[in-house]
Write a protein that holds these residues in place. Structure first.
Motif, PDB file in Angstrom:
ATOM      1  N   GLU A 150      -7.475  -3.779  -3.255  1.00 36.23           N
ATOM      2  CA  GLU A 150      -8.349  -2.677  -3.653  1.00 36.23           C
ATOM      3  C   GLU A 150      -7.582  -1.356  -3.732  1.00 36.23           C
ATOM      4  O   GLU A 150      -7.815  -0.545  -4.640  1.00 36.23           O
ATOM      5  CB  GLU A 150      -9.479  -2.572  -2.633  1.00 36.23           C
ATOM      6  CG  GLU A 150     -10.711  -1.881  -3.156  1.00 36.23           C
ATOM      7  CD  GLU A 150     -11.853  -1.917  -2.141  1.00 36.23           C
ATOM      8  OE1 GLU A 150     -12.038  -2.967  -1.479  1.00 36.23           O
ATOM      9  OE2 GLU A 150     -12.527  -0.884  -2.013  1.00 36.23           O
ATOM     10  N   ASP A 151      -6.642  -1.161  -2.790  1.00 36.85           N
ATOM     11  CA  ASP A 151      -5.914   0.108  -2.821  1.00 36.85           C
ATOM     12  C   ASP A 151      -4.978   0.188  -4.025  1.00 36.85           C
ATOM     13  O   ASP A 151      -4.768   1.264  -4.591  1.00 36.85           O
ATOM     14  CB  ASP A 151      -5.155   0.350  -1.518  1.00 36.85           C
ATOM     15  CG  ASP A 151      -4.296  -0.831  -1.129  1.00 36.85           C
ATOM     16  OD1 ASP A 151      -3.633  -0.775  -0.082  1.00 36.85           O
ATOM     17  OD2 ASP A 151      -4.277  -1.827  -1.876  1.00 36.85           O
ATOM     18  N   THR A 199       0.835  -1.200   0.000  1.00 42.30           N
ATOM     19  CA  THR A 199       0.000   0.000   0.000  1.00 42.30           C
ATOM     20  C   THR A 199       0.866   1.244   0.000  1.00 42.30           C
ATOM     21  O   THR A 199       0.536   2.253  -0.638  1.00 42.30           O
ATOM     22  CB  THR A 199      -0.910  -0.009   1.237  1.00 42.30           C
ATOM     23  OG1 THR A 199      -1.692  -1.195   1.227  1.00 42.30           O
ATOM     24  CG2 THR A 199      -1.819   1.206   1.256  1.00 42.30           C
ATOM     25  N   THR A 258       0.477   4.277  -2.569  1.00 37.97           N
ATOM     26  CA  THR A 258       0.133   5.607  -2.042  1.00 37.97           C
ATOM     27  C   THR A 258       1.188   6.631  -2.433  1.00 37.97           C
ATOM     28  O   THR A 258       0.872   7.777  -2.793  1.00 37.97           O
ATOM     29  CB  THR A 258       0.001   5.557  -0.515  1.00 37.97           C
ATOM     30  OG1 THR A 258      -0.923   4.529  -0.160  1.00 37.97           O
ATOM     31  CG2 THR A 258      -0.490   6.894   0.038  1.00 37.97           C
TER      32      THR A 258
END
Lengths: 504, 204
Positions: free
Chosen positions: B113-114, B3, B7
């Protein structure tokens, strides 16, 4: 012909233009480059046409990276003929240039031919490539090669057209790439080779995905291809690029590239139809296709510059082809194939006619042409053949193809869509006819001869290009007559069955 | 694919949308590409079949950064190209797009999902860079960001994307950037600026 020989011929169809791009660099100057171009163009064209005839005759090719069947043969034939005529008529265009180009002056002619043959090689590979991923790479390569050709004249308007074309179509193809990666990641997350994206195995790959994932992937790929084709409302770059490019390049863009990328959309639709259902799979082509024809009509009614008018005509015809594909009945598919071929001949002729047109009437580059019938009858004849064919007036093969598409739509139950399409096509024809009548009539001061309507006295170069366009017109009329005859004979024939099975 | 990496890529893209100077945008996008190349190298350390793709991504990062950096150095603008939309407005639009667009695509169950959201976000932000900025160099970088979105998704798959495709994509992107830089040089030579506001002459 044996399958092995056919495979070599098909491979040569792609390799010969790419090799020619390098060979023409050996020329020591502009004139040797023109001569070398004529020879190389003929070689590449003959190889391509031979490959096309081989595939149409029933020899199927399946050699890993490349594939070939009857439907592929149609597209290879169209691309080879259009590219050959563009190569043969390029010297005429280049000799009329002002000297300043996108490239350094010393190498501008050789750079033009480098980009032209690289474009040709990538273009002819599109229908031949057996894999969606590799097809994407090839389409990106056509963007790179053709963008510099669009901007060849180096003028500000050409730079603008080339930049918009490069950026907008590349962005669209980035979305398509995301969709392709999605297919690969979803269908074989732990082990998958390149073969997963082969057209023959793609239906199975899509079937392994969840319905939602397959829908998203399909939508992304189709959106990217539609942006590259320039269907409305993503057509912003198309009229600019096709009108500002050199005439031989405009012919290749309109008559060959757009239909070739449309073939990829067709194959993608066929791969997804079993998973998503016919309605969902056809939706992008129906919506964007119908919208394209509708958007083109008002522009065809306006008195706009000749090449820009032809560009909007391409928007209309790609819309017709897109909708015709979705009708999917045998007669509609025959119509699509005849339409692709007839459109290619007429559109290429129209663009090539712009060379003597602009030599005779320079203002026709920015405004609608007037008074051409009397000042340059040969050019007007070429324009007339192009417009009458594109408008679908009998005995044009496009009259037959549009009739087949509409009948096919009615037979397959798409009565409303077929009716709306027929009405829009009729409206487009009236607009095209208007532009031809403009070209024939005198200007407001009644002057159509030299000095009137910005007409310049024909010099030797203009006279020579007038002779060339006369030959091109004659050749086009013969080709169109043959296509019309073929269109009458095709429905129900064995060739039509093979073309249809290539589409399925 | 963690993640944090996803991000960070999105954060760098948002910063690129907001940044004023084209050299700063170049640095941010290069960092993003380098991050993805680093992930690819890390994967390749555990699976030698992924080495060609990793090498391709590293080469792509270096080559594109070098070409665009030279392009910027060669074509110094008399004054920075104005974007036409203020930075804070661009930031607001970017955040709005990030809230709306990934939400339109439901979880596909393919990757985390991220990561899915980040891949879509990068495509959207790449498109935003092209549409909201006027400098030709920045529009080229928008294309790079959009393709980084697909690369992020590809790196999230356990098996990766076939090396042939990855190498081909690298070649294609480098080719497109070469052509785009040639356009940038011509546009700069013609107008004395790489501002696409000069390219608004064509209309019906």
């Amino acid at each position: 012909m044996t399958e092995r020989a056919a495979q070599l011929l098909v491979a040569a169809t792609v390799i010969s233009p790419l090799a020619s791009a390098l060979v023409v660099q050996l020329a020591s100057g502009a004139r040797p480059a023109h001569l070398l171009n004529i020879g190389l163009g003929l070689v590449c064209g003959i190889i391509g046409i031979a490959a096309s005839v081989t595939m149409l005759a029933g020899v199927e090719v399946g050699s890993g990276v490349l594939m070939g069947d009857a439907l592929t043969g149609v597209y290879v034939g169209v691309i080879s003929v259009v590219s050959l005529t563009s190569a043969l008529l390029s010297p005429s265009y280049l000799r009329g240039g002002s000297g300043e180009t996108f490239f350094a002056a010393r190498r501008s002619v050789r750079s033009y031919y480098l980009a032209l043959y690289a474009f040709w090689g990538a273009l002819v590979a599109i229908p031949l490539v057996a894999n969606l991923g590799v097809a994407w790479l090839v389409v990106e390569a056509t963007t790179a090669a053709s963008a510099v050709l669009v901007a060849y004249s180096g003028k500000p308007r050409a730079l603008e057209a080339g930049w918009k074309y490069l950026v907008l179509t590349t962005l669209g193809l980035s979305l398509a790439f995301l969709g392709i990666v999605l297919v690969f990641v979803a269908a074989a997350p732990h082990a998958g080779g390149l073969g997963l994206l082969d057209w023959s195995t793609l239906p199975e790959a899509l079937g392994r995905m969840s319905h939602r994932a397959a829908t998203v992937a399909y939508a992304l790929v189709m959106l990217g291809l539609i942006a590259k084709i320039g269907l409305a409302p993503l057509q912003n770059w198309l009229p600019d690029a096709h009108s500002e490019a050199p005439a031989p390049v405009s012919a290749m863009l309109s008559a060959a590239l757009l239909p070739a990328v449309m073939l990829l959309a067709w194959r993608m639709r066929d791969a997804a139809i079993g998973v998503l259902g016919a309605e969902a799979a056809n939706l992008p082509l129906v919506v964007f296709g119908m919208l394209s024809v509708a958007v083109a009509v008002p522009f065809l009614w306006q008195p706009i510059a000749w090449k820009r008018m032809l560009a909007y005509s391409s928007l209309e015809h790609m819309g017709i082809i897109a909708v015709g594909i979705t009708f999917a009945s045998p007669i509609a598919l025959v119509g699509v194939v005849v339409h692709v071929s007839g459109h290619a001949v007429a559109k290429a002729l129209g663009f090539h006619a712009s060379v003597p047109l602009f030599a005779t009437q320079p203002r026709a580059g920015r405004h609608s042409a007037v008074g051409i019938a009397s000042s340059s009858p040969r050019t007007f004849a070429a324009m007339a053949v192009s417009v009458v064919t594109l408008g679908g007036l009998p005995p044009s093969p496009l009259f037959l193809s549009e009739l087949f598409i509409v009948l096919g739509g009615i037979r397959s139950g798409h009565v409303v869509a077929a009716t709306v399409l027929a009405l829009l096509v009729a409206l487009a024809y009236v607009g095209l006819l208007g532009s031809l009548l403009d070209a024939a009539r005198a200007d407001g001061h009644g002057a159509t001869g030299v000095g009137g309507a910005g007409v310049v006295a024909p010099d030797g170069a203009a006279a020579a290009s007038g002779s060339r366009i006369a030959v091109a017109t004659l050749g086009s009329v013969v080709a169109l007559a043959c296509l019309a005859a073929a269109a009458i004979a095709l429905p129900g024939s064995e060739l039509a069955t093979r073309i249809g099975s290539g589409a399925a | 694919m963690s993640t944090a990496v996803a991000t960070a890529c999105v954060g760098l893209a948002i910063a690129a949308v907001v940044a004023r100077r084209r050299s700063v945008v170049l640095v941010l996008v290069t960092l993003q590409s380098a991050l993805l190349a680093g992930v690819a190298v890390w994967h390749a350390a555990g699976d030698v079949d992924l080495a060609p793709a990793a090498a391709g991504l590293v080469a792509r990062t270096i080559v594109i950064a070098a070409m665009l950096g030279l392009g910027i150095a060669r074509t110094r603008e008399a004054r920075p190209v104005r974007a036409g939309i203020e930075p804070m407005t661009r930031a607001a639009l970017a955040l709005a797009a990030l809230l709306v667009v990934p939400a339109l695509v439901p979880p596909l169950g393919i990757v985390a999902e991220d990561v899915q959201g980040a891949a879509i976000a990068l495509c959207v932000l790449g498109i935003m860079l092209v549409l909201t900025r006027r400098a030709t160099i920045v529009q080229i970088l928008g294309i790079v960001v959009a393709e980084n979105g697909a690369t992020l998704l590809a790196l999230a798959a356990p098996s990766g994307v076939p090396g042939v495709i990855e190498m081909g994509v690298v070649f294609d992107l480098v080719l497109i950037v070469v052509v785009a830089i040639a356009f940038h040089d011509r546009i700069f030579g013609e107008f004395g600026s790489g501002d696409t506001e000069h390219l608004r002459g064509l209309h019906d």
